[in-house]
Design an enzyme around this catalytic site. Structure first.
Site, PDB file in Angstrom:
ATOM      1  N   LYS A  97       4.380  40.858  60.674  1.00  0.00           N
ATOM      2  CA  LYS A  97       5.383  41.536  61.499  1.00  0.00           C
ATOM      3  C   LYS A  97       5.135  41.276  62.976  1.00  0.00           C
ATOM      4  O   LYS A  97       4.009  41.022  63.409  1.00  0.00           O
ATOM      5  CB  LYS A  97       5.368  43.042  61.233  1.00  0.00           C
ATOM      6  CG  LYS A  97       4.055  43.741  61.568  1.00  0.00           C
ATOM      7  CD  LYS A  97       4.134  45.233  61.268  1.00  0.00           C
ATOM      8  CE  LYS A  97       2.779  45.919  61.544  1.00  0.00           C
ATOM      9  NZ  LYS A  97       2.844  47.375  61.320  1.00  0.00           N
ATOM     10  N   ARG A 131       6.841  61.337  54.626  1.00  0.00           N
ATOM     11  CA  ARG A 131       5.506  60.788  54.428  1.00  0.00           C
ATOM     12  C   ARG A 131       4.500  61.932  54.512  1.00  0.00           C
ATOM     13  O   ARG A 131       4.505  62.699  55.481  1.00  0.00           O
ATOM     14  CB  ARG A 131       5.197  59.717  55.487  1.00  0.00           C
ATOM     15  CG  ARG A 131       6.138  58.529  55.380  1.00  0.00           C
ATOM     16  CD  ARG A 131       5.968  57.523  56.485  1.00  0.00           C
ATOM     17  NE  ARG A 131       6.974  56.478  56.386  1.00  0.00           N
ATOM     18  CZ  ARG A 131       7.150  55.518  57.287  1.00  0.00           C
ATOM     19  NH1 ARG A 131       6.387  55.469  58.360  1.00  0.00           N
ATOM     20  NH2 ARG A 131       8.106  54.614  57.116  1.00  0.00           N
ATOM     21  N   HIS A 145      17.887  46.018  57.642  1.00  0.00           N
ATOM     22  CA  HIS A 145      17.361  44.900  56.866  1.00  0.00           C
ATOM     23  C   HIS A 145      18.364  43.766  56.884  1.00  0.00           C
ATOM     24  O   HIS A 145      19.558  43.979  56.649  1.00  0.00           O
ATOM     25  CB  HIS A 145      17.046  45.345  55.430  1.00  0.00           C
ATOM     26  CG  HIS A 145      15.955  46.359  55.368  1.00  0.00           C
ATOM     27  ND1 HIS A 145      16.201  47.709  55.436  1.00  0.00           N
ATOM     28  CD2 HIS A 145      14.602  46.219  55.306  1.00  0.00           C
ATOM     29  CE1 HIS A 145      15.048  48.368  55.399  1.00  0.00           C
ATOM     30  NE2 HIS A 145      14.066  47.496  55.314  1.00  0.00           N
ATOM     31  N   GLN A 196      14.470  56.973  60.625  1.00  0.00           N
ATOM     32  CA  GLN A 196      14.299  55.636  61.201  1.00  0.00           C
ATOM     33  C   GLN A 196      15.649  55.030  61.546  1.00  0.00           C
ATOM     34  O   GLN A 196      16.626  55.244  60.824  1.00  0.00           O
ATOM     35  CB  GLN A 196      13.594  54.714  60.199  1.00  0.00           C
ATOM     36  CG  GLN A 196      12.190  55.137  59.826  1.00  0.00           C
ATOM     37  CD  GLN A 196      11.598  54.205  58.780  1.00  0.00           C
ATOM     38  OE1 GLN A 196      12.235  53.898  57.781  1.00  0.00           O
ATOM     39  NE2 GLN A 196      10.391  53.753  59.014  1.00  0.00           N
ATOM     40  N   CYS A 213      13.638  50.294  52.577  1.00  0.00           N
ATOM     41  CA  CYS A 213      13.836  48.904  52.167  1.00  0.00           C
ATOM     42  C   CYS A 213      14.208  48.700  50.694  1.00  0.00           C
ATOM     43  O   CYS A 213      15.153  47.958  50.406  1.00  0.00           O
ATOM     44  CB  CYS A 213      12.646  48.044  52.581  1.00  0.00           C
ATOM     45  SG  CYS A 213      11.070  48.868  52.691  1.00  0.00           S
ATOM     46  N   ASP A 248      16.668  52.228  60.851  1.00  0.00           N
ATOM     47  CA  ASP A 248      16.184  51.147  59.998  1.00  0.00           C
ATOM     48  C   ASP A 248      17.266  50.099  59.772  1.00  0.00           C
ATOM     49  O   ASP A 248      18.462  50.404  59.771  1.00  0.00           O
ATOM     50  CB  ASP A 248      15.756  51.736  58.655  1.00  0.00           C
ATOM     51  CG  ASP A 248      14.622  50.963  58.026  1.00  0.00           C
ATOM     52  OD1 ASP A 248      14.228  49.934  58.597  1.00  0.00           O
ATOM     53  OD2 ASP A 248      14.120  51.404  56.973  1.00  0.00           O
ATOM     54  N   HIS A 276      12.815  43.072  57.785  1.00  0.00           N
ATOM     55  CA  HIS A 276      12.814  44.515  58.053  1.00  0.00           C
ATOM     56  C   HIS A 276      12.784  44.651  59.578  1.00  0.00           C
ATOM     57  O   HIS A 276      11.939  44.042  60.233  1.00  0.00           O
ATOM     58  CB  HIS A 276      11.576  45.193  57.492  1.00  0.00           C
ATOM     59  CG  HIS A 276      11.318  44.929  56.043  1.00  0.00           C
ATOM     60  ND1 HIS A 276      11.373  45.926  55.082  1.00  0.00           N
ATOM     61  CD2 HIS A 276      10.969  43.796  55.379  1.00  0.00           C
ATOM     62  CE1 HIS A 276      11.073  45.413  53.902  1.00  0.00           C
ATOM     63  NE2 HIS A 276      10.814  44.122  54.055  1.00  0.00           N
TER      64      HIS A 276
END
Length: 638
Positions: free
Chosen positions: A464, A362, A384, A380, A333, A382, A510
């Site tokens: 979320k 991570r 946005h 991910q 992000c 991912d 997100h």
């Protein structure tokens, strides 16, 4: 006069305060005997709870879903009691309820064995048959600390010392065993009739690797033996479907100590990965996303500014170069905000949708890693969305619609939606959180979707929506998310020119569908037991000969299929055809084609599926059309 209202709307009056058990007895002896706990104005309490003012009362029996929490909590105490009897020097720490069961962590001088587990379970059965009464007692803070230290239970004393001042402390006693607990619990151990200890594991005290490694005993508990047996059967099936075993058997991937928590993808596994990536890339293109790529190693100052370092610093990998500190990105992000900030943005450009297959790292605890389900390096899907407040509802609705469509293409039709609200550790003002939570809730309501509230489980920067999919064994997996964030764009100074020519901060959504590609592949492998839909199978077709006389014909068919975009292989080994069919069936190849002398002469093939269905002898064009239809329709061969 005390008035209690029962679930059917009827009322009962009492001259004095009464317990939940007394109320059950006033209804009938059958209900009194079946009572496990109660609900007072919706709050779950012990059957011994004293009702002192007018309230709505529900008697919780084993028919009530709420009973499982009480049964499992009490089963954890039964486990701890059994361990203390068999291993008196063991110290008890914590024993919470978890999905489908419970666990309890112990400190003991030697490692528990599977044989110990059998003895502990036998002792639990014995204690349950004794039908020991379970009683609750309120203790003063210093009294409780002194009491548990006197028992040699230093962990219990430490737990109490860490509780907020003024918090009411309660203990529960059954026989000679006393445990610190908020409750509620069943009235006596005789109510616990269907439990099973399942496995041993290690766990650090308070989840901190700097602390002592404890021993965790897992168990499951149910309202009746029939439910227990059904669960154990399901558990056995889940073990057969373990994606780590499937990955090894089908030569998809492996892990090794030199790169803990990081996947070594083999050729066949990488085909699955690439198919998923191509599929979702096409979907994102259709929904006007711009696919970008951002660096994996970022200056630590950006993570401090975004708030990630304060919240997750211990979980981030860091590196130093040129006397500066950098971190491997744990998420994408802040980087996407940097792309948004390049150039002057206008309200006319919004919404702007960025997507990235971002490789993230991570530093998960070694004991928490689990195959593809929990890794240290993940990718991910991912995305946005930068938008105005007025666009939140439409963007949320469009994303939810896209996510449901994707899940269905992968064979997941049951989806549960949950709205996770502000956690204790968070950034941003309460006013921002009020606005964000209201916006997401309204987008769900106006879309006509039902959802559950998960209080306190939002991300640190915003609430979320979690999307939980159900697999063929009824297990729920949280994969997709939609998170509303007013805070991060503000912290990272993202702005656009509004219609009135003022500078405004965009809202940031997100969103992810798979969550991580690794984990989603693991879920799919277990859902399908390795027998993936044709469009995802690493090898879609194997063409086999019967003797070497058909070698050229088999090669010709294989090449024809490859030119049509089908992942086909030849098997020309000098083995019996039955052996080859069995081997490729176990390898979960969707279609098995056999070409003998007659098939070569007639330009046909004999077609079988991995499920053992014999589709007969088909002309090549008809066979291709059959396979192609299964691929384009994203179907699974049954």
């Amino acid at each position: 006069m005390l008035v209690v209202t029962l679930p059917d709307g009827s009322e009962k009056q009492f001259s004095n305060a009464v317990t939940v058990a007394d109320i059950a007895a006033s209804v009938g002896t059958g209900l009194a005997k079946a009572a496990l706990a109660g609900k007072v104005d919706g709050r779950l309490v012990d059957a011994s709870y004293l009702v002192e003012k007018n309230a709505a009362i529900t008697i919780v029996t084993d028919k009530d879903p709420a009973a499982l929490e009480v049964i499992r909590h009490s089963s954890a105490h039964l486990l701890a009691q059994a361990v203390k009897i068999l291993f008196p020097t063991a110290q008890v720490t914590i024993g919470p309820v978890i999905e489908n069961g419970f666990y309890y962590d112990f400190s003991y001088e030697r490692t528990f064995t599977p044989e110990d587990l059998v003895c502990i379970e036998e002792k639990m059965v014995e204690l349950a048959k004794q039908d020991l009464k379970i009683t609750r007692k309120v203790m003063a803070r210093e009294e409780a600390i002194s009491f548990f230290l006197g028992l040699g239970e230093k962990y219990k004393a430490e737990i109490i010392q860490g509780l907020p001042a003024g918090e009411i402390l309660t203990t529960y006693q059954q026989g000679d065993f006393v445990d610190l607990c908020r409750g509620p619990h069943v009235p006596s151990t005789g109510k616990l009739t269907a439990f099973k200890l399942t496995k041993l594991a290690g766990a650090y005290w308070r989840g901190d690797s700097r602390n002592e490694m404890l021993q965790r005993i897992y168990g499951t508990a149910w309202a009746d033996k029939k439910s227990l047996e059904a669960y154990l059967k399901n558990l056995e099936e889940a073990e057969k479907r373990d994606h780590r075993k499937i990955g090894k058997n089908l030569d998809l991937f492996h892990f090794q100590e030199e790169a803990p928590g990081m996947v070594f993808w083999h050729a066949k596994g990488w085909v699955i990965y690439q198919q998923m990536k191509r599929y979702i890339s096409q979907k994102l293109h259709e929904h006007d996303y711009e696919e970008i790529v951002t660096p994996q190693v970022i200056d630590l100052e950006l993570w401090k500014k975004s708030g990630h370092w304060d919240m997750f610093g211990e979980e981030m990998f860091t590196v130093e170069s040129d006397h500066k500190q950098y971190a491997l990105k744990p998420m994408n992000c802040p980087c996407h905000v940097q792309v948004f900030k390049q150039g002057l943005r206008s309200y006319r450009e919004l919404p702007i949708r960025f997507a990235e297959f971002g490789c993230c790292h991570r530093n998960e605890l070694s004991g928490a890693m689990h195959g593809l389900m929990r890794v240290r390096q993940l990718v991910q899907d991912d995305g946005h969305i930068f938008c105005t407040e007025e666009q939140i509802q439409k963007e949320s609705f469009d994303f939810i619609k896209l996510l449901i469509e994707v899940y269905r293409d992968f064979g997941f039709n049951e989806i549960v939606l949950k709205l996770a609200t502000r956690p204790a550790r968070r950034i941003g003002t309460d006013k921002l959180w009020d606005t964000a939570e209201h916006a997401l809730a309204e987008s769900l309501r106006q879309a006509g979707l039902q959802f559950e509230i998960k209080a306190g489980e939002g991300a640190f920067y915003g609430p979320k929506i979690e999307f939980h999919l159900k697999d063929c064994l009824g297990r729920m997996w949280q994969c997709g998310t939609l998170q509303l964030d007013y805070s991060m764009p503000q912290r990272l100074e993202a702005q656009y020119i509004a219609e009135d020519n003022t500078k405004k901060t965009p809202v940031m959504l997100h969103r992810a569908i798979f969550g991580s590609l690794e984990r989603f592949i693991g879920i799919m492998l277990e859902h399908y037991a390795g027998k993936l839909p044709v469009w995802l199978a690493p090898v879609q077709v194997v063409v086999m000969n019967i003797t070497q006389h058909q070698d050229e014909y088999v090669k010709e068919i294989t090449q024809f299929l490859k030119k049509q975009g089908i992942r086909a292989k030849s098997d020309l080994r000098n083995e019996k055809i039955g052996y080859k069919i069995r081997e490729h069936t176990l390898a979960c190849v969707p279609y098995l084609l056999v070409g003998g002398d007659r098939e070569a002469e007639m330009r046909t093939v004999s077609v079988r599926t991995q499920q053992g269905m014999d589709l007969g002898v088909l002309p090549l064009e008809e066979c291709f059309a059959l396979i192609n239809k299964a691929i384009t329709g994203r179907s699974r061969i049954n």
